[in-house]
Motif scaffolding. Structure first.
Motif, PDB file in Angstrom:
ATOM      1  N   ILE A 137       0.853  -1.189   0.000  1.00  0.00           N
ATOM      2  CA  ILE A 137       0.000   0.000   0.000  1.00  0.00           C
ATOM      3  C   ILE A 137       0.891   1.242   0.000  1.00  0.00           C
ATOM      4  N   LYS A 138       0.733   2.065  -1.024  1.00  0.00           N
ATOM      5  CA  LYS A 138       1.533   3.294  -1.139  1.00  0.00           C
ATOM      6  C   LYS A 138       0.786   4.435  -0.448  1.00  0.00           C
ATOM      7  N   VAL A 139       1.454   5.058   0.545  1.00  0.00           N
ATOM      8  CA  VAL A 139       0.816   6.088   1.358  1.00  0.00           C
ATOM      9  C   VAL A 139       1.554   7.414   1.191  1.00  0.00           C
ATOM     10  N   LEU A 140       0.774   8.487   1.020  1.00  0.00           N
ATOM     11  CA  LEU A 140       1.307   9.844   1.061  1.00  0.00           C
ATOM     12  C   LEU A 140       0.887  10.487   2.366  1.00  0.00           C
ATOM     13  N   VAL A 141       1.836  11.054   3.114  1.00  0.00           N
ATOM     14  CA  VAL A 141       1.557  11.714   4.387  1.00  0.00           C
ATOM     15  C   VAL A 141       1.627  13.227   4.178  1.00  0.00           C
ATOM     16  N   ALA A 142       0.541  13.928   4.503  1.00  0.00           N
ATOM     17  CA  ALA A 142       0.513  15.392   4.442  1.00  0.00           C
ATOM     18  C   ALA A 142       0.320  15.914   5.864  1.00  0.00           C
ATOM     19  N   VAL A 163       5.372   6.758   0.259  1.00  0.00           N
ATOM     20  CA  VAL A 163       6.008   7.192  -0.987  1.00  0.00           C
ATOM     21  C   VAL A 163       6.312   8.688  -0.982  1.00  0.00           C
ATOM     22  N   GLY A 164       5.763   9.407  -0.005  1.00  0.00           N
ATOM     23  CA  GLY A 164       6.027  10.834   0.086  1.00  0.00           C
ATOM     24  C   GLY A 164       5.523  11.394   1.392  1.00  0.00           C
ATOM     25  N   ALA A 165       6.174  12.456   1.862  1.00  0.00           N
ATOM     26  CA  ALA A 165       5.749  13.140   3.075  1.00  0.00           C
ATOM     27  C   ALA A 165       5.885  14.635   2.813  1.00  0.00           C
ATOM     28  N   VAL A 166       4.758  15.358   2.845  1.00  0.00           N
ATOM     29  CA  VAL A 166       4.739  16.763   2.463  1.00  0.00           C
ATOM     30  C   VAL A 166       4.180  17.603   3.606  1.00  0.00           C
ATOM     31  N   ALA A 207       1.867  16.051  -5.187  1.00  0.00           N
ATOM     32  CA  ALA A 207       2.406  14.717  -4.913  1.00  0.00           C
ATOM     33  C   ALA A 207       1.433  13.622  -5.321  1.00  0.00           C
ATOM     34  N   VAL A 208       0.145  13.861  -5.159  1.00  0.00           N
ATOM     35  CA  VAL A 208      -0.839  12.869  -5.599  1.00  0.00           C
ATOM     36  C   VAL A 208      -0.721  12.652  -7.104  1.00  0.00           C
ATOM     37  N   GLN A 209      -0.550  13.735  -7.847  1.00  0.00           N
ATOM     38  CA  GLN A 209      -0.428  13.614  -9.298  1.00  0.00           C
ATOM     39  C   GLN A 209       0.871  12.926  -9.701  1.00  0.00           C
ATOM     40  N   ASP A 210       1.948  13.208  -8.963  1.00  0.00           N
ATOM     41  CA  ASP A 210       3.260  12.661  -9.345  1.00  0.00           C
ATOM     42  C   ASP A 210       3.501  11.249  -8.834  1.00  0.00           C
ATOM     43  N   LEU A 211       3.039  10.956  -7.614  1.00  0.00           N
ATOM     44  CA  LEU A 211       3.400   9.707  -6.949  1.00  0.00           C
ATOM     45  C   LEU A 211       2.318   8.638  -7.022  1.00  0.00           C
ATOM     46  N   LYS A 212       1.090   9.026  -7.347  1.00  0.00           N
ATOM     47  CA  LYS A 212      -0.041   8.084  -7.464  1.00  0.00           C
ATOM     48  C   LYS A 212      -0.172   7.174  -6.227  1.00  0.00           C
ATOM     49  N   PRO A 213      -0.325   7.751  -5.043  1.00  0.00           N
ATOM     50  CA  PRO A 213      -0.469   6.919  -3.839  1.00  0.00           C
ATOM     51  C   PRO A 213      -1.807   6.190  -3.831  1.00  0.00           C
TER      52      PRO A 213
END
Length: 348
Positions: A2-7, A30-33, A42-48
């Motif tokens: 599961i790919k997760v982006l943390v904002a 996959v990213g932390a912003v 990041a949602v557009q670039d990393l596709k979490p």
């Protein structure tokens, strides 16, 4: 995986959340912003697969970022909120914008609630990763419109007795469905409405306030030994089962959780079935698992009007879907139609 982006704007909290999620064998951050603008990009670039979203961030806040993401590249969003009053209020605005779920920000290591709140966060992220489509509903039509009657079983009238109360159960995806239903009911709606919504501890008062803003009904958190009144909505409080006695008086209970849940929809539906039988309208909305499903079927067998939310409008069709499979729904409707159906039932 599961790919997760943390904002999250706080570096300390951001690192804390990343550490929690990265220790899960099936998750990868996959990213932390630190801002809403960065989250949208990041949602557009990393596709979490899932985004955990803070509410208060500099520049674009979590509410606006959620709305932008849902307008451009929809992805399941979990609001991770503190418990300050303004954060709770903003959390429900984010739900309106399309966030699927919200959890309390876990307490720090060593706190008595740390393990439980971490488990809630991890479970919610894991479950939301499986929801691929975020569904939005139109505002309710003018009162008096005719709903469809997707009957599964039971008599065409959907019940054999004039109802005395409405009992509603909901879980994941339930807040927006419930808001849609309540906002379509008139101020003189002649029945009390009892609601069990699975919700993180600490959010129920804010939930009641949010529902009040869009409803003509009186919405409140239920209190023990309170008499129910027409046109009033009673929400189950944190960590207590909601029931009612034959005189229409609220009875809260500290009985053991059912399937790990307190309050449980099953407890509410059993209570209203025992006291009022066929004189109940039972409604089961979006949610995972099967809480309340068998009890809705029991209400149906008693002759009560029973309504299950349809699959197309449900974020998760577990609870209503199980009830439908049991033959326990007189009607299968979306939230807009459920509101119109309730009005139709009390009008005649």
């Amino acid at each position: 995986m599961i790919k997760v982006l943390v904002a999250e704007d706080s570096p300390t909290i951001r690192a804390f959340l990343v550490s929690i999620l990265e220790t899960q064998p099936d998750m990868r951050v996959v990213g932390a912003v630190s801002s809403g603008e960065e989250a949208v990009t990041a949602v557009q670039d990393l596709k979490p697969d899932v985004v955990t979203m803070d509410i208060h961030m500099p520049g674009m806040d979590g509410f606006t970022a959620t709305r932008r993401i849902m307008e451009t590249l929809p992805v399941p969003i979990v609001i991770v909120s503190g418990m300050m009053t303004d954060q709770v209020a903003a959390t429900f605005r984010a739900v309106e914008a399309g966030a699927l779920a919200f959890v309390r920000r876990p307490a720090g290591i060593g706190h008595a609630d740390h393990d439980r709140e971490v488990a809630d966060l991890v479970m919610t992220v894991r479950l939301m990763s499986e929801v691929r489509v975020v569904r939005r509903w139109r505002r309710p039509p003018p009162l008096g419109s005719t709903p469809r009657t997707g009957a599964v079983t039971g008599d065409p009238a959907g019940g054999r007795s004039r109802p005395r109360l409405v009992a509603i159960g909901a879980s994941t995806g339930g807040p927006m469905a419930l808001q849609t239903i309540l906002s379509s009911l008139p101020a003189d709606f002649p029945l009390p409405i009892l609601v069990v919504q699975h919700i993180a501890n600490g959010f129920v008062e804010g939930f009641a306030e949010w529902l009040r803003l869009s409803s003509a009904l009186e919405v409140q958190v239920a209190r023990d030994f309170t008499g129910t009144m027409p046109g009033h909505v009673y929400l189950a409080p944190d960590d207590r089962h909601l029931g009612i006695d034959r005189n229409g008086v609220i009875r809260l209970s500290d009985a053991a959780p059912e399937s790990g849940l307190r309050p449980a929809v099953s407890h509410l539906f059993r209570s209203v079935a025992d006291q009022f039988g066929a004189e109940v309208v039972g409604v089961l909305l979006s949610g995972m698992g099967a809480d309340g499903s068998a009890e809705l079927a029991h209400l149906h067998a008693l002759g009560a009007t029973t309504i299950a939310q349809d699959k197309a409008s449900s974020v998760v069709h577990g609870m209503p879907g199980v009830a439908i499979d049991m033959g326990g729904a007189s009607h299968v409707l979306n939230p807009t139609e459920i509101g119109a159906k309730l009005v139709g039932l009390v009008r005649g």
